[in-house]
Design a protein around this motif. Sequence first.
Motif, PDB file in Angstrom:
ATOM      1  N   GLU A 156      42.134  55.468  -0.850  1.00  0.00           N
ATOM      2  CA  GLU A 156      43.160  56.508  -0.256  1.00  0.00           C
ATOM      3  C   GLU A 156      43.328  57.692  -0.702  1.00  0.00           C
ATOM      4  OE1 GLU A 156      46.975  54.314  -0.012  1.00  0.00           O
ATOM      5  OE2 GLU A 156      45.763  52.493   1.173  1.00  0.00           O
ATOM      6  N   ASP A 199      37.374  64.762   1.861  1.00  0.00           N
ATOM      7  CA  ASP A 199      36.822  64.515   0.609  1.00  0.00           C
ATOM      8  C   ASP A 199      35.853  65.410   0.108  1.00  0.00           C
ATOM      9  OD1 ASP A 199      36.053  61.548  -1.011  1.00  0.00           O
ATOM     10  OD2 ASP A 199      34.346  62.731  -0.550  1.00  0.00           O
ATOM     11  N   CYS A 202      37.491  59.085  -0.098  1.00  0.00           N
ATOM     12  CA  CYS A 202      38.894  59.135   0.798  1.00  0.00           C
ATOM     13  C   CYS A 202      38.510  59.487   2.089  1.00  0.00           C
ATOM     14  CB  CYS A 202      40.087  59.915   0.092  1.00  0.00           C
ATOM     15  SG  CYS A 202      39.582  61.650  -0.168  1.00  0.00           S
TER      16      CYS A 202
END
Length: 241
Positions: free
Chosen positions: A199, A229, A206
């Motif tokens: 997360e 990301d 993520c």
Amino acid sequence: MEHEGGINDVAWNPQGNYLATASDDLTARIWDAETGKCLATGSFDETIRFWDVRSGRCLRELPAHSDPVSSMDFTFDGTVLASCSFDGLVRLWETHNGHCLKTLAIDSGASPLSHVCFSPNGQYMLQASLASKLQLVNFESGKVAKTYSGHKNSKYCSMATFVTTLGPRPCIAAGSEDGSIHFWDVNSRKLVQQLPGSEEPGDGHCAAVLSVAAHPSRPVVASAGHDPDCTVKIWAAEAPK
């Protein structure tokens, strides 16, 4: 290794010592590369461009498809380039002159294609569609040999690759829009390993994993994440049991 936008593709060179990346920041980058080899890029303007790596000069531009070009792959000897597109077609090109050798419409081009690559033995192609499906295709006959599923791929162009350095069984690896990376046994089609996403920025991605690339000789896999990301991660992969 980072871009200023989401990373759409990552690929090793045949020797495994350089890495090329393509990004939403409108750049293609080669990390530590002075190979003097040709690089090919596909674009949302429906063209393919061939570049000289050292000089950055465009060598040739081809009007390739009727929709955005989503992925390309060279044969091991570099003589043929495969391209796929949102138009649902795969095309094979001679690299030295840009001539189209063949056009394939698997499933009658029903789904936009997000990825294509040649198998290590050069007899098959792996293609990915935005229907969350991977297909192993005999490019001589145009017949689908095997289908792989279980990952999420309906929105972004998510690349896949063959992995032959994890043990005696060759695998197919693909990223997923939930940030995970999936590995299937090529022959049995079973999911044999999954690297979870996260997360928050950390060990896993993520955001959607848009590309994976297997090192040609070491048990190493590179993966690239979408915005926010925006990272390339190098995994020391364990052999599936």
